[in-house]
Scaffold this motif. Structure first.
Motif, PDB file in Angstrom:
ATOM      1  N   ARG A 110       0.751  -1.373  -0.027  1.00 36.25           N
ATOM      2  CA  ARG A 110       0.136   0.138   0.145  1.00 36.25           C
ATOM      3  C   ARG A 110       0.779   1.361   0.118  1.00 36.25           C
ATOM      4  NH1 ARG A 110      -1.989   2.859   5.009  1.00 36.25           N
ATOM      5  NH2 ARG A 110      -1.049   1.807   6.917  1.00 36.25           N
ATOM      6  N   ASN A 130       0.406   3.205  -6.206  1.00 38.79           N
ATOM      7  CA  ASN A 130      -0.753   4.409  -5.900  1.00 38.79           C
ATOM      8  C   ASN A 130      -1.260   4.391  -7.396  1.00 38.79           C
ATOM      9  OD1 ASN A 130      -1.784   6.835  -5.081  1.00 38.79           O
ATOM     10  ND2 ASN A 130      -0.443   8.396  -6.329  1.00 38.79           N
ATOM     11  N   THR A 140      -3.703   2.032  -4.764  1.00 44.67           N
ATOM     12  CA  THR A 140      -3.484   0.758  -4.136  1.00 44.67           C
ATOM     13  C   THR A 140      -4.234  -0.266  -4.844  1.00 44.67           C
ATOM     14  OG1 THR A 140      -3.123   1.933  -2.149  1.00 44.67           O
ATOM     15  CG2 THR A 140      -3.310  -0.289  -2.065  1.00 44.67           C
ATOM     16  N   SER A 187      -5.832  -3.747  -0.189  1.00 46.51           N
ATOM     17  CA  SER A 187      -7.107  -3.167   0.770  1.00 46.51           C
ATOM     18  C   SER A 187      -7.761  -4.576   1.401  1.00 46.51           C
ATOM     19  CB  SER A 187      -7.828  -2.385   0.063  1.00 46.51           C
ATOM     20  OG  SER A 187      -7.134  -1.559  -0.758  1.00 46.51           O
ATOM     21  N   VAL A 243      -8.630   1.432  17.510  1.00 47.16           N
ATOM     22  CA  VAL A 243      -8.323   2.330  16.263  1.00 47.16           C
ATOM     23  C   VAL A 243      -6.858   2.476  16.394  1.00 47.16           C
ATOM     24  CG1 VAL A 243      -8.789   4.321  15.234  1.00 47.16           C
ATOM     25  CG2 VAL A 243     -10.534   3.015  16.133  1.00 47.16           C
ATOM     26  N   LYS A 280       2.600   7.793  17.003  1.00 46.13           N
ATOM     27  CA  LYS A 280       1.820   7.896  15.545  1.00 46.13           C
ATOM     28  C   LYS A 280       2.833   8.907  14.688  1.00 46.13           C
ATOM     29  CE  LYS A 280      -1.926   6.155  17.275  1.00 46.13           C
ATOM     30  NZ  LYS A 280      -2.413   4.959  16.622  1.00 46.13           N
ATOM     31  N   ILE A 281       2.969   8.359  13.355  1.00 44.80           N
ATOM     32  CA  ILE A 281       3.832   9.391  12.779  1.00 44.80           C
ATOM     33  C   ILE A 281       2.929   9.667  11.393  1.00 44.80           C
ATOM     34  CG2 ILE A 281       5.707   7.938  13.221  1.00 44.80           C
ATOM     35  CD1 ILE A 281       5.870   6.993  10.420  1.00 44.80           C
ATOM     36  N   ASP A 282       3.339  10.843  10.557  1.00 44.35           N
ATOM     37  CA  ASP A 282       2.721  11.375   9.414  1.00 44.35           C
ATOM     38  C   ASP A 282       3.160  10.296   8.111  1.00 44.35           C
ATOM     39  OD1 ASP A 282       1.481  12.694   7.470  1.00 44.35           O
ATOM     40  OD2 ASP A 282       2.289  14.812   8.190  1.00 44.35           O
ATOM     41  N   LEU A 283       2.196   9.557   8.011  1.00 43.78           N
ATOM     42  CA  LEU A 283       2.385   8.494   6.977  1.00 43.78           C
ATOM     43  C   LEU A 283       2.342   9.128   5.339  1.00 43.78           C
ATOM     44  CD1 LEU A 283       0.659   5.563   8.106  1.00 43.78           C
ATOM     45  CD2 LEU A 283       2.932   5.711   7.859  1.00 43.78           C
ATOM     46  N   LYS A 314       4.671   7.510   2.763  1.00 47.11           N
ATOM     47  CA  LYS A 314       3.978   6.971   1.383  1.00 47.11           C
ATOM     48  C   LYS A 314       4.953   7.788   0.183  1.00 47.11           C
ATOM     49  CE  LYS A 314       0.508   5.450  -1.445  1.00 47.11           C
ATOM     50  NZ  LYS A 314      -0.451   4.416  -1.591  1.00 47.11           N
ATOM     51  N   LYS A 321       1.323  19.971  12.708  1.00 51.92           N
ATOM     52  CA  LYS A 321       2.453  18.838  12.597  1.00 51.92           C
ATOM     53  C   LYS A 321       1.977  17.862  13.408  1.00 51.92           C
ATOM     54  CE  LYS A 321       7.030  17.726  12.213  1.00 51.92           C
ATOM     55  NZ  LYS A 321       8.306  18.115  12.796  1.00 51.92           N
ATOM     56  N   ALA A 362      -1.548  16.342  11.841  1.00 49.23           N
ATOM     57  CA  ALA A 362      -1.249  15.258  10.654  1.00 49.23           C
ATOM     58  C   ALA A 362      -0.979  14.093  11.096  1.00 49.23           C
ATOM     59  CB  ALA A 362      -0.142  15.856   9.854  1.00 49.23           C
ATOM     60  N   ALA A 363      -0.456  13.799  12.176  1.00 52.16           N
ATOM     61  CA  ALA A 363      -0.038  12.460  12.591  1.00 52.16           C
ATOM     62  C   ALA A 363      -1.138  11.698  13.581  1.00 52.16           C
ATOM     63  CB  ALA A 363       1.426  12.400  13.339  1.00 52.16           C
ATOM     64  N   ASN A 364      -1.686  12.678  14.332  1.00 52.21           N
ATOM     65  CA  ASN A 364      -2.434  12.332  15.333  1.00 52.21           C
ATOM     66  C   ASN A 364      -3.893  12.578  15.465  1.00 52.21           C
ATOM     67  OD1 ASN A 364      -0.479  11.042  17.648  1.00 52.21           O
ATOM     68  ND2 ASN A 364       0.337  12.982  16.820  1.00 52.21           N
ATOM     69  N   MET A 368      -6.354  10.897  14.430  1.00 49.68           N
ATOM     70  CA  MET A 368      -7.339   9.881  14.675  1.00 49.68           C
ATOM     71  C   MET A 368      -7.523   9.716  16.320  1.00 49.68           C
ATOM     72  SD  MET A 368      -4.523   9.258  13.232  1.00 49.68           S
ATOM     73  CE  MET A 368      -2.841   8.512  13.103  1.00 49.68           C
ATOM     74  N   GLU A 369      -6.396   9.959  17.035  1.00 52.05           N
ATOM     75  CA  GLU A 369      -6.155   9.883  17.997  1.00 52.05           C
ATOM     76  C   GLU A 369      -7.204  10.763  18.894  1.00 52.05           C
ATOM     77  OE1 GLU A 369      -3.635   7.771  20.380  1.00 52.05           O
ATOM     78  OE2 GLU A 369      -4.754   6.803  18.275  1.00 52.05           O
ATOM     79  N   ASN A 378     -10.586  10.029  18.620  1.00 53.59           N
ATOM     80  CA  ASN A 378     -11.035   8.813  19.479  1.00 53.59           C
ATOM     81  C   ASN A 378     -11.242   9.610  20.833  1.00 53.59           C
ATOM     82  OD1 ASN A 378     -11.073   6.446  18.396  1.00 53.59           O
ATOM     83  ND2 ASN A 378      -9.213   5.743  18.896  1.00 53.59           N
ATOM     84  N   PHE A 417      -5.220   8.075  -0.926  1.00 50.10           N
ATOM     85  CA  PHE A 417      -4.077   8.209  -1.338  1.00 50.10           C
ATOM     86  C   PHE A 417      -3.134   7.078  -0.272  1.00 50.10           C
ATOM     87  CE2 PHE A 417       0.415   9.777  -0.234  1.00 50.10           C
ATOM     88  CZ  PHE A 417       0.912   9.784  -1.667  1.00 50.10           C
ATOM     89  N   MET A 418      -3.604   7.243   0.958  1.00 52.68           N
ATOM     90  CA  MET A 418      -2.754   6.328   1.870  1.00 52.68           C
ATOM     91  C   MET A 418      -3.544   4.897   2.009  1.00 52.68           C
ATOM     92  SD  MET A 418      -0.176   7.754   3.047  1.00 52.68           S
ATOM     93  CE  MET A 418       0.050   6.258   3.879  1.00 52.68           C
ATOM     94  N   ASP A 419      -4.728   4.786   1.365  1.00 53.54           N
ATOM     95  CA  ASP A 419      -5.400   3.296   1.532  1.00 53.54           C
ATOM     96  C   ASP A 419      -5.740   3.115   3.183  1.00 53.54           C
ATOM     97  OD1 ASP A 419      -6.696   1.522   0.296  1.00 53.54           O
ATOM     98  OD2 ASP A 419      -5.218  -0.189   0.805  1.00 53.54           O
ATOM     99  N   ARG A 478      -8.928   3.325   5.434  1.00 50.44           N
ATOM    100  CA  ARG A 478     -10.473   3.045   5.716  1.00 50.44           C
ATOM    101  C   ARG A 478     -10.890   3.442   6.979  1.00 50.44           C
ATOM    102  NH1 ARG A 478     -11.495   0.497   0.494  1.00 50.44           N
ATOM    103  NH2 ARG A 478      -9.449   0.867  -0.435  1.00 50.44           N
ATOM    104  N   VAL A 519     -13.070   3.277  10.285  1.00 52.15           N
ATOM    105  CA  VAL A 519     -14.275   2.522  10.460  1.00 52.15           C
ATOM    106  C   VAL A 519     -15.350   3.821  10.640  1.00 52.15           C
ATOM    107  CG1 VAL A 519     -13.713   0.358  10.599  1.00 52.15           C
ATOM    108  CG2 VAL A 519     -13.691   1.876  12.716  1.00 52.15           C
TER     109      VAL A 519
END
Lengths: 334, 130
Positions: A122, A126, A128, A133, A147, A204-207, A211, B51, B54-56, B58-59, B62, B106-108, B110, B112
């Protein structure tokens, strides 16, 4: 920061070493002759019509190339010979103990690793593909309570790795035969797995930059300094260890992925009695080796090590006399 | 070299496996600078610094879910201001289709979330509450 471009060059160097090294080793193995027919079997070979022979016998004791190929597939995809893993105990009157948990954790580890590698597509594609998936969805369907969803393949790989490494650390005999390189490659795997899971679940990192970096590698499109500067340190550790591991593969035991295909005990059909196996590096196979002084290749004579009784007696005089004194009856020391 | 055809076949299979990303996509891998493609958010600052978000994000969502649904806290104060603890707060600045969804695709990724929750990509109007 131009030195960050080291990380862009690193995967190419690692892959070059990996590809060239692997092909080199495959060619080296392919140059080795197999002078004798040495398939090991665990099934009934073709005999009289009334001797029962099931399809399992055909796999375990293949009589032609097709069934030898089937046996290779069983070996590579199901670890057939590891499934026979037992431990022999002299003190228990030659009883075998079932140690097939090694097979279980080995197969769990390998298939988890395969799923993990496919999941990583993934980052390298690009858009994907759907199956990536879907695979990730199925992988996380059990662990969906948190999550991001807990992916089973990484958990299983970690548990299996703990067992495979623990086996080399806590079991005395396995510890005895473990080389530093065995621990090294397991250590690499542990660092890669743990750093990868840390990135997903804890730090957590900025993915998006990860990518973009991965895409720049696979499309040969140098990344902008902006992308490189935004890469997280934990990702760089993960990535560097992956590159080191890939470069190290041709020098390591992990080459069993190619070596397994070259196992003479696995890939030869058990047709000793049907076909004569000719030593491939013997140019004059009509006369048996022991009847000649040696094998002549390119004008050089390779002598056979023939030993006559008198020389043998001279070499082991003491022991042979001792045995003769006891009227050739041998008893184990208790 | 012995068994030359088999060995060459094996090496080719090895190389083909390594080239997997190219053939599973039929050679269609597009390099994309996603940060240039995303719609620019309207506001001056986000809930936390950009910044970190961008990384957190989703946290944070939550945490917000827990606050709103389980503890009934609907207002939160952060370093950058006071916010409603609600997903609709995000859509005030961010365009769902051209920001959130684009990057997730772009990151694929999904999320929930949308199995229960609303997003502006759905065919209903967004209702902002005070």
């Amino acid at each position: 920061m131009t030195f960050m471009y080291i990380f862009y060059v690193l995967p190419y160097v690692a892959f070059a070493i990996f590809v060239v090294g692997t092909i080199y080793r495959i060619l080296e193995w392919a140059k080795c002759a197999v002078p004798l027919k040495i398939p090991t079997t665990a099934g009934q070979q073709p005999a009289f019509k009334f001797v029962r022979r099931t399809w399992i016998d055909k796999i375990d004791s293949p009589s032609n190339k097709f069934w030898a190929f089937v046996r290779m597939l069983f070996e590579v995809f199901l670890f057939r010979s590891l499934f026979r893993n037992t431990k022999y105990y002299v003190e228990k009157a030659g009883k075998n103990a079932d140690t097939r948990w090694l097979w279980l954790f080995a197969i769990l580890f390998h298939y988890s690793l395969l799923i993990i590698v496919i999941r990583h597509l993934r980052f390298f594609t690009n858009p994907t593909p759907k199956f990536v998936s879907l695979l990730e969805y199925l992988d996380g369907v059990v662990g969906v309570a948190i999550v991001p969803p807990l992916l089973m393949s990484s958990v299983i790989a970690l548990v299996a790795l703990a067992f495979l490494w623990g086996r080399r650390i806590f079991l005395a005999k396995e510890r005895c035969i473990s080389l530093p390189s065995d621990h090294l490659i397991l250590g690499f795997m542990a660092v890669i797995l743990v750093s990868g899971m840390l990135m997903r679940y804890i730090v957590k990192i900025d993915l998006s930059y990860v990518k973009m970096f991965a895409l720049s590698i696979i499309t040969f499109h140098p990344p902008s300094p902006d992308v490189l500067n935004h890469l997280h340190w934990l990702f760089l550790i993960h990535f560097t260890f992956v590159c080191i591991t890939i470069a190290y593969l041709p020098f390591s035991k992990v080459m069993h992925f190619a070596g397994v295909w070259f196992s003479p005990t696995r890939n030869m059909p058990n047709d000793n009695r049907m076909r004569r196996h000719v030593n491939p590096w013997d140019p004059n196979p009509e006369v048996p080796i022991l009847a000649r002084t040696g094998i002549v290749i390119d004008g050089m004579v390779f002598k056979t090590k023939k030993l006559d009784w008198d020389t043998y007696y001279e070499m082991y005089k003491d022991q042979l006399d001792e045995i003769a004194e006891k009227n050739y009856t041998l008893k184990p020391e208790l | 070299m012995y068994h030359k055809p088999y060995v060459i076949l094996g090496i080719l299979a090895f190389l083909a496996l390594l080239a997997m990303p190219y053939w599973v996509t039929a050679g269609n891998i597009k390099y994309e600078d996603i940060h240039k493609e995303l719609a620019k958010p309207k506001g001056v600052n986000c809930v936390e610094n950009v910044k970190w978000m961008a990384a957190n994000h989703m946290e944070l969502l939550n945490k917000w879910r827990e606050m709103a649904v389980r503890q009934g806290i609907r207002i939160t104060h952060t370093e950058t201001g006071t916010y409603n603890v609600s997903l609709t707060e995000c859509w005030k600045c961010h365009d769902y289709n051209h920001f959130c969804k684009k990057c997730h695709e772009f990151m694929d990724v999904r999320p929930v979330c949308w199995e229960c929750h609303y997003n502006p990509g759905m065919p209903f109007k967004t209702v902002h509450f005070k």
